[in-house]
Design an enzyme around this catalytic site. Structure first.
Site, PDB file in Angstrom:
ATOM      1  N   ASP A  75      13.256 -46.181 -30.876  1.00 55.36           N
ATOM      2  CA  ASP A  75      13.108 -47.620 -31.073  1.00 55.36           C
ATOM      3  C   ASP A  75      11.624 -47.969 -31.046  1.00 55.36           C
ATOM      4  OD1 ASP A  75      12.798 -47.171 -28.347  1.00 55.36           O
ATOM      5  OD2 ASP A  75      13.950 -48.910 -27.721  1.00 55.36           O
ATOM      6  N   TYR A  77       7.854 -49.408 -30.099  1.00 54.54           N
ATOM      7  CA  TYR A  77       7.123 -49.489 -28.838  1.00 54.54           C
ATOM      8  C   TYR A  77       7.360 -50.862 -28.213  1.00 54.54           C
ATOM      9  CZ  TYR A  77       4.617 -45.425 -30.696  1.00 54.54           C
ATOM     10  OH  TYR A  77       4.295 -44.190 -31.204  1.00 54.54           O
ATOM     11  N   PHE A  88       7.376 -44.080 -34.679  1.00 51.57           N
ATOM     12  CA  PHE A  88       6.211 -43.407 -34.093  1.00 51.57           C
ATOM     13  C   PHE A  88       4.876 -44.050 -34.463  1.00 51.57           C
ATOM     14  CE2 PHE A  88       9.385 -39.933 -34.102  1.00 51.57           C
ATOM     15  CZ  PHE A  88       9.383 -39.624 -32.752  1.00 51.57           C
ATOM     16  N   HIS A 193      11.606 -32.577 -28.829  1.00 50.94           N
ATOM     17  CA  HIS A 193      10.865 -33.834 -28.985  1.00 50.94           C
ATOM     18  C   HIS A 193       9.388 -33.608 -28.687  1.00 50.94           C
ATOM     19  CE1 HIS A 193       9.773 -38.065 -28.495  1.00 50.94           C
ATOM     20  NE2 HIS A 193      10.887 -38.343 -29.157  1.00 50.94           N
TER      21      HIS A 193
END
Length: 229
Positions: A75, A77, A88, A193
């Site tokens: 989701d 920031y 990102f 990740h």
């Protein structure tokens, strides 16, 4: 100023005529239901991010026919001013987020180039989050609001196209969508990740960008310029 900014953003996106509008999420009532739920939180006083004009930016910057690669995030920031609607991507004034620093280091980007990933999106990299909105200071607040249906449908829509694309799936949440992808037609590159909290440390050195470009080149698709700066 409208008191239903997300519904207004959805209406503007529909008016754009985007090829993504053929997805059931938009063609049915799901998009309207999610927009209404987020607008209800705004009416209750929540500060929703990113700006309404950026909520559907991943789809407007990278139309379905132009997708060459897909990167999935969670989701936006949750700090005001940091997100611009691309997974990102960071446009804030502070230090780059830890995961993004790891990603850009793997891409060979210059530190001075910043973290705005718009150049990727404009080359056909779909940078799509599982939730397109979040609340200030509350990461993950909208993950169960229904946005994930859009992400699933977008992945499936890229998969059924005849044109080849690469899917870069980082972390358990992204990798769970492998079942939606025809791996015989498309390239699927999985890893852990990029977060420094990932104890396995199986993202650094995995060369997702080089592997993706190699796969595309083998199929006559121009490579993506991943390096920023």
């Amino acid at each position: 100023m409208t008191d239903t900014p997300v519904a207004a953003a959805l209406a503007a996106f529909r008016a754009s005529g985007s090829p993504w509008l053929a997805l059931p999420f938009f063609a049915g009532g799901a998009a309207d239901a999610v927009a209404a739920r987020v607008d209800a939180r705004i009416a209750e006083g929540a500060r929703v991010l990113p700006a309404p004009t950026d909520i559907f930016r991943a789809l407007t910057e990278t139309p379905l026919p132009e997708v060459r690669a897909v990167i999935l995030g969670q989701d936006p920031y949750p700090t005001p001013g940091d997100a611009n609607g691309l997974a990102f991507s960071y446009v804030g004034a502070g230090r780059l987020p830890a995961s993004l620093r790891v990603i850009l280091a793997e891409a060979g980007s210059e530190r001075s180039a910043g973290g705005d990933l718009t150049p990727w999106a404009r080359q056909g990299v779909l940078l799509l989050n599982s939730a397109l909105t979040v609340e200030a200071g509350k990461a993950g607040a909208h993950l169960r609001y229904g946005w994930s249906a859009l992400t699933d449908e977008a992945v499936a829509a890229v998969s059924v196209r005849p044109e080849p694309a690469v899917f870069l799936l980082w972390g358990a949440q992204a990798r769970a969508r492998t079942a939606l992808i025809d791996s015989g037609r498309h390239g699927v590159f999985e890893s852990g990740h990029p977060s420094p909290l990932n104890r396995a440390r199986d993202f650094p050195g995995s060369d997702p960008f080089g592997r993706a470009n190699g796969w595309l080149a083998e199929r006559g698709v121009p490579p993506i310029a991943w390096r920023l700066g």
